[in-house]
Design a protein around this motif. Structure first.
Motif, PDB file in Angstrom:
ATOM      1  N   THR A  55       0.814  -1.219   0.000  1.00  0.00           N
ATOM      2  CA  THR A  55       0.000   0.000   0.000  1.00  0.00           C
ATOM      3  C   THR A  55       0.848   1.270   0.000  1.00  0.00           C
ATOM      4  OG1 THR A  55      -0.154  -0.118   2.415  1.00  0.00           O
ATOM      5  CG2 THR A  55      -1.930  -1.141   1.130  1.00  0.00           C
ATOM      6  N   THR A  56       2.080   1.158   0.477  1.00  0.00           N
ATOM      7  CA  THR A  56       2.962   2.326   0.540  1.00  0.00           C
ATOM      8  C   THR A  56       4.325   2.003  -0.048  1.00  0.00           C
ATOM      9  OG1 THR A  56       3.863   1.791   2.729  1.00  0.00           O
ATOM     10  CG2 THR A  56       1.806   3.073   2.655  1.00  0.00           C
ATOM     11  N   PHE A  57       5.026   3.057  -0.412  1.00  0.00           N
ATOM     12  CA  PHE A  57       6.385   2.906  -0.933  1.00  0.00           C
ATOM     13  C   PHE A  57       7.283   2.243   0.114  1.00  0.00           C
ATOM     14  CE2 PHE A  57      10.710   4.511  -1.352  1.00  0.00           C
ATOM     15  CZ  PHE A  57      10.991   4.223  -2.676  1.00  0.00           C
ATOM     16  N   LYS A  58       7.099   2.626   1.383  1.00  0.00           N
ATOM     17  CA  LYS A  58       7.922   2.075   2.453  1.00  0.00           C
ATOM     18  C   LYS A  58       7.734   0.567   2.591  1.00  0.00           C
ATOM     19  CE  LYS A  58       8.842   2.413   7.424  1.00  0.00           C
ATOM     20  NZ  LYS A  58       8.473   3.086   8.704  1.00  0.00           N
ATOM     21  N   SER A  59       6.482   0.100   2.526  1.00  0.00           N
ATOM     22  CA  SER A  59       6.228  -1.332   2.681  1.00  0.00           C
ATOM     23  C   SER A  59       6.885  -2.125   1.558  1.00  0.00           C
ATOM     24  CB  SER A  59       4.732  -1.616   2.729  1.00  0.00           C
ATOM     25  OG  SER A  59       4.114  -1.374   1.479  1.00  0.00           O
ATOM     26  N   LEU A  60       6.838  -1.585   0.336  1.00  0.00           N
ATOM     27  CA  LEU A  60       7.496  -2.257  -0.786  1.00  0.00           C
ATOM     28  C   LEU A  60       9.007  -2.272  -0.607  1.00  0.00           C
ATOM     29  CD1 LEU A  60       7.306  -3.366  -3.826  1.00  0.00           C
ATOM     30  CD2 LEU A  60       8.029  -1.046  -4.410  1.00  0.00           C
ATOM     31  N   VAL A  62      10.862  -2.009   2.061  1.00  0.00           N
ATOM     32  CA  VAL A  62      11.303  -2.883   3.160  1.00  0.00           C
ATOM     33  C   VAL A  62      11.147  -4.351   2.769  1.00  0.00           C
ATOM     34  CG1 VAL A  62      10.801  -3.628   5.520  1.00  0.00           C
ATOM     35  CG2 VAL A  62      10.832  -1.182   4.957  1.00  0.00           C
ATOM     36  N   SER A  63       9.996  -4.682   2.179  1.00  0.00           N
ATOM     37  CA  SER A  63       9.734  -6.065   1.792  1.00  0.00           C
ATOM     38  C   SER A  63      10.763  -6.561   0.776  1.00  0.00           C
ATOM     39  CB  SER A  63       8.326  -6.184   1.207  1.00  0.00           C
ATOM     40  OG  SER A  63       8.104  -7.467   0.682  1.00  0.00           O
ATOM     41  N   LYS A  64      11.013  -5.785  -0.248  1.00  0.00           N
ATOM     42  CA  LYS A  64      11.962  -6.202  -1.283  1.00  0.00           C
ATOM     43  C   LYS A  64      13.409  -6.140  -0.793  1.00  0.00           C
ATOM     44  CE  LYS A  64       8.828  -7.248  -4.131  1.00  0.00           C
ATOM     45  NZ  LYS A  64       8.570  -8.689  -4.383  1.00  0.00           N
ATOM     46  N   PHE A  65      13.679  -5.277   0.174  1.00  0.00           N
ATOM     47  CA  PHE A  65      15.021  -5.248   0.768  1.00  0.00           C
ATOM     48  C   PHE A  65      15.300  -6.584   1.469  1.00  0.00           C
ATOM     49  CE2 PHE A  65      18.330  -4.266   3.827  1.00  0.00           C
ATOM     50  CZ  PHE A  65      19.164  -3.413   3.121  1.00  0.00           C
ATOM     51  N   LEU A 130      15.985  -2.108  -7.516  1.00  0.00           N
ATOM     52  CA  LEU A 130      15.710  -0.763  -8.012  1.00  0.00           C
ATOM     53  C   LEU A 130      14.598  -0.771  -9.056  1.00  0.00           C
ATOM     54  CD1 LEU A 130      19.289   0.808  -8.342  1.00  0.00           C
ATOM     55  CD2 LEU A 130      17.653   1.003  -6.454  1.00  0.00           C
ATOM     56  N   VAL A 131      14.530  -1.834  -9.848  1.00  0.00           N
ATOM     57  CA  VAL A 131      13.458  -1.953 -10.838  1.00  0.00           C
ATOM     58  C   VAL A 131      12.098  -2.038 -10.140  1.00  0.00           C
ATOM     59  CG1 VAL A 131      12.427  -3.503 -12.554  1.00  0.00           C
ATOM     60  CG2 VAL A 131      14.849  -2.933 -12.694  1.00  0.00           C
ATOM     61  N   HIS A 132      12.014  -2.812  -9.061  1.00  0.00           N
ATOM     62  CA  HIS A 132      10.776  -2.871  -8.278  1.00  0.00           C
ATOM     63  C   HIS A 132      10.383  -1.490  -7.750  1.00  0.00           C
ATOM     64  CE1 HIS A 132      11.066  -7.343  -8.003  1.00  0.00           C
ATOM     65  NE2 HIS A 132       9.770  -7.246  -7.796  1.00  0.00           N
ATOM     66  N   ILE A 133      11.372  -0.788  -7.212  1.00  0.00           N
ATOM     67  CA  ILE A 133      11.110   0.546  -6.651  1.00  0.00           C
ATOM     68  C   ILE A 133      10.617   1.495  -7.745  1.00  0.00           C
ATOM     69  CG2 ILE A 133      12.136   2.547  -5.515  1.00  0.00           C
ATOM     70  CD1 ILE A 133      11.906   0.129  -3.688  1.00  0.00           C
ATOM     71  N   GLY A 134      11.343   1.515  -8.867  1.00  0.00           N
ATOM     72  CA  GLY A 134      10.979   2.396  -9.959  1.00  0.00           C
ATOM     73  C   GLY A 134       9.624   2.063 -10.560  1.00  0.00           C
ATOM     74  N   ALA A 135       9.372   0.784 -10.772  1.00  0.00           N
ATOM     75  CA  ALA A 135       8.106   0.357 -11.367  1.00  0.00           C
ATOM     76  C   ALA A 135       6.938   0.681 -10.447  1.00  0.00           C
ATOM     77  CB  ALA A 135       8.147  -1.146 -11.663  1.00  0.00           C
ATOM     78  N   PHE A 136       7.133   0.487  -9.148  1.00  0.00           N
ATOM     79  CA  PHE A 136       6.076   0.784  -8.180  1.00  0.00           C
ATOM     80  C   PHE A 136       5.710   2.266  -8.232  1.00  0.00           C
ATOM     81  CE2 PHE A 136       4.617   1.886  -3.860  1.00  0.00           C
ATOM     82  CZ  PHE A 136       3.577   0.980  -3.711  1.00  0.00           C
TER      83      PHE A 136
END
Length: 335
Positions: A55-60, A62-65, A130-136
């Protein structure tokens, strides 16, 4: 809610893994494999991406980290230590690198053998993060703004790769190009069942067309593609060849029945991907003693790749049973 598993995507992932291993041996398909195999992995990652779980950038982030960067660091340290010990026995292993440069490479995640001689294949994980972050972030935009933002990023990305001889940390300059494949996989996911339901008389001609486009643009693109180094040559040809290759193997994957081999390779693709080059350390001297196998042939590459996978089965079992945290899992099922 338990996520749905697609057997054809397992097969597609298995194809990708085998191509990666084959791609680290010289043979007549060497250049061809590089025309699509890394974009294929980003496409699959996008296909499997569950955007609504975050739901948030932070959750993504942290999860993907936890799922990508922590395993990257742990596995990179293991590979670095193995490489350092091996260099004591075979000094030639270091080549133009050094222990200090190798250590820097763990955090740089770029720089080819000079910085990543311990495991050059590991560049993929930070880049995928980084691709996950950017795509999100792009998926949060309105459609017109999404297209504009991605277009600007792509232009900047390709200008950098053309005008600079070095890549940014974590392959940042390559990320926009790979977001294209990631988002393509993400948007294709709802259409996948339609492809699966197509009859064989539609799939085979479609696959033939995609293969033709894949090979044609590969042949006229003047040399080996290397996503890791940001080498794309004629950029439109790269995208056409890569996408055509992806969809060719995707259709072929839907024609292959569910099987345990594909499931095993897909479920353990990260471990096999990470350690396959170190497995070759043990396979190479064995094959060198058998005169029938000559390097730079497809037979050698195929046999070496098979042995690399087989050698890693005990490693996969040990990690999955006693150290699953290394790959970011609590428990991994093996077949």
């Amino acid at each position: 809610m338990k996520s749905e598993r697609y057997s054809a995507i397992d097969t597609l992932k298995a194809f990708g893994l085998v191509f990666v291993i084959l791609g680290h041996h010289r043979h007549f398909l060497y250049y061809y494999i590089y025309s699509f195999h890394m974009p294929l992995f980003f496409f699959i990652s996008g296909f499997l991406f569950k955007n609504r779980q975050h739901t948030t950038f932070k959750s993504l982030a942290v999860s993907k980290f936890k799922r990508l960067i922590i395993p990257y660091l742990l596995l990179s340290i293991l590979l670095y230590l193995f490489w350092a010990v091996l260099s004591l026995v075979e000094p030639g292993v270091l080549k133009e690198s050094s222990y200090a440069k190798g250590l820097v490479g763990i955090f740089y995640a770029q720089g080819q053998l000079k910085y990543m001689g311990w495991g050059v294949q590991m560049w993929f994980l930070p880049c995928l993060y980084l691709v996950h972050i950017g795509a999100f972030g792009i998926l949060k935009l309105r459609p017109w703004l999404m297209v504009l933002m991605l277009s600007l990023l792509l232009v900047a990305s390709h200008i950098w790769t053309i005008t600079h001889e070095f890549n940014l940390p974590w392959s940042l300059n390559i990320v926009p190009s790979m977001i294209v494949f990631f988002l393509s996989g993400f948007y294709f996911q709802p259409q996948f069942k339609e492809v699966e339901r197509l009859g064989i008389y539609k799939k085979v001609p479609g696959a033939g067309i995609f293969l033709f486009v894949n090979v044609f643009f590969f042949l006229i693109n003047n040399g080996r593609i290397d996503v890791y180094q940001g080498i794309f040559h004629i950029i439109p040809y790269f995208y056409l060849s890569a996408f055509a290759g992806i969809f060719f193997y995707l259709i072929v994957s839907t024609l292959i029945p569910t099987n345990k081999i594909s499931f095993y390779l897909a479920a353990n693709s990260l471990l096999i991907y990470v350690f396959h080059m170190r497995a070759y350390t043990f396979v190479k001297p064995l094959l060198n003693k058998i005169s029938v196998f000559h390097m730079d042939t497809f037979l050698y590459a195929a046999v070496a790749s098979l042995l690399q996978i087989l050698i890693l089965i005990p490693v996969v079992h040990i990690v999955n049973r006693w150290m699953p945290f290394i790959v970011g899992n609590k428990k991994v099922s093996t077949v």
